[in-house]
Design an enzyme around this catalytic site. Structure first.
Site, PDB file in Angstrom:
ATOM      1  CE  LYS A 170      67.411  69.567  77.282  1.00  0.00           C
ATOM      2  NZ  LYS A 170      68.895  69.627  78.023  1.00  0.00           N
ATOM      3  CB  SER A 224      67.953  67.283  81.037  1.00  0.00           C
ATOM      4  OG  SER A 224      68.959  68.126  80.319  1.00  0.00           O
ATOM      5  CB  SER A 284      71.797  67.122  79.955  1.00  0.00           C
ATOM      6  OG  SER A 284      71.516  67.252  81.100  1.00  0.00           O
TER       7      SER A 284
END
Length: 453
Positions: free
Chosen positions: A80, A158, A182
């Site tokens: 990420k 996210s 997330s």
């Protein structure tokens, strides 16, 4: 390429490497070919081709010489866009951080998985500053849910790009962070496994924060076994991962309030069907009211969410300067809500949290908690782009179930359990009280096949 190596589980790919039926260099090249051929260019923000090729060549030499580093040697992984990668600025889904100094070294967990032999493929897209459960990003584009067959649907956030990268068969595993859901939300929306570890289980050095009292890490991957292998390596543990538990030894408790309100019928039906299969397989299922859930909502309503208070403290200077104009207006609006939380309110939240963790953990005991990861399937993108009120309402509903686990410091695994509306995936969230991650992973491995049906 006859095999889509990236669509395999870690265990499948590892077996090919260890038996010398596949080579890390060939697999890394095949992964890049698959990513470049994929039509959605919003999944990755950066590809690390030079680094990946060097790491793959080193892995190939080790395997050829009989010096394998273990089960993860040669396995591709995506990170990420908030994990430090040496020599690159960490942008966290935002354009305003692009001017920051490049990272002097990898984040601790990136380095640990490199030491285990894993190949860093690239950085995946995300909600700006990790502050949304939806996954929309106006700067780098919004990765589209690959499971949708009717309309364009959100990926979940996210860790949006991470969920799509695994679900679309671009990489076998992608690392995410989880402050309010997330990891588990994109796992549920995209039909993959997502493991949120207990906060503090891994080093957070080199990971861009959102709210340090809530931030945790975890992989999105194809199986719980894969998650367990990654977990061991991120803790620097060389011993074998946790073993499966017997299904007959497992007690699951389902909260009767707080997680089913407004749930889509298809989500409830898929979850209840999974519970039925578990019960038939010998698991003991009970249903109870969790008073702590209602008080968590009450505390946040009275003092404001903990996440917004800490996010505002982190971004206060940025919000008062020129960078605010270059940020997602919805992230700015939500972050500024934290300004309303006074120091006294913040301390009251922490005091209430400590008490609620103790009370709820005592209620749960050694049982595991089960409920739908999200009360609805992945929604369509267009209505959320068009209207702020619709977006904020959906964001709150999307985060509701998973956020209980963050506030109460639990660990959790989202496992696909069927489909709901429009044939979209539904996630079954299995959780345990904090610092019982080994027990959770052991139970989840035992129950995964039954949950999937």
């Amino acid at each position: 390429m006859t095999d889509n190596f990236a669509a395999m589980s870690i265990a499948q790919l590892s077996a090919l490497f260890q038996m010398r039926k596949a080579d890390p260099v060939d697999v890394a090249e095949a992964v890049f070919e698959t990513i470049e051929a994929y039509s959605d260019k919003a999944v990755f923000v950066t590809l690390l081709k030079d680094r990946a090729r060097a790491e793959a060549e080193a892995s190939s030499r080790r395997l050829r010489d009989g010096r394998s580093l273990g089960l993860l040697d040669g396995i591709p992984i995506a990170w990420k866009d908030l994990f430090d990668i040496e020599g690159m600025a960490t942008t966290a889904g935002s354009t305003v951080l692009g001017k920051e100094e490049p990272a002097a070294k990898d984040a601790d967990v990136v380095d640990l998985l490199k030491q285990a032999g894993m190949i860093a493929i690239g950085r995946t897209n995300m909600s700006e500053f990790a502050f949304s459960g939806i996954g929309i990003n106006p700067h780098y584009g919004t990765p589209l849910n690959p499971r949708s067959r009717d309309v364009l649907r959100v990926p979940g956030g996210s860790s949006s790009g991470a969920g799509v990268a695994v679900a679309a068969g671009l990489v076998p595993v992608a690392m995410g962070t989880d402050t309010g859901g997330s990891v588990r939300i994109p796992a549920a929306f995209n039909g993959v496994v997502g493991y949120k570890a207990t906060r503090g289980r891994y080093s957070m050095s080199g990971v861009y924060p959102l709210a340090k009292s809530l931030d945790s890490l975890g992989p999105l991957c194809r199986t719980v076994q894969d998650a367990a292998w990654i977990d061991s390596a991120m803790r620097g543990v060389s011993s074998a991962p946790v073993p499966k538990r017997s299904k007959a030894q497992l007690d699951l408790v389902v909260p009767t309030h707080g997680v089913f309100e407004g749930a889509e019928p298809g989500v409830v039906a898929a979850f209840e069907a999974a519970l039925g299969r578990l019960e038939a397989a010998g698991a003991r299922i009970s249903r109870e009211r969790f008073p702590g859930f209602e008080e968590v909502i009450s505390v946040m309503g009275k003092y404001g969410p903990l996440v917004t208070a800490e996010a505002f403290a982190l971004h206060r200077d940025r919000l008062s300067g020129p960078d605010a104009a270059a940020m997602d207006p919805r992230v700015v609006a939500r972050t500024r809500l934290g300004e309303k939380t006074s120091t006294a309110d913040y301390l009251a939240i922490l005091e209430a949290r400590s008490r609620l963790i103790a009370e709820t953990n005592a209620l749960i005991g050694h049982r595991f908690v089960a409920f739908p990861s999200v009360a609805h399937v992945a929604p369509a993108v267009e209505p959320l782009l068009a209207d702020d009120e619709t977006f904020f309402a959906m964001n709150g509903k999307t985060l509701r179930n998973t956020a209980f686990g963050n506030f109460l410091d639990w660990c959790g695994v989202s496992i696909p359990c069927g489909t709901g509306e429009a044939g979209m995936p539904v996630g079954f969230l299995l959780s345990a009280v904090g610092h019982h991650d080994d027990d959770l992973l052991s139970a989840a491995m035992a129950l995964e096949e039954v949950i999937r049906g």
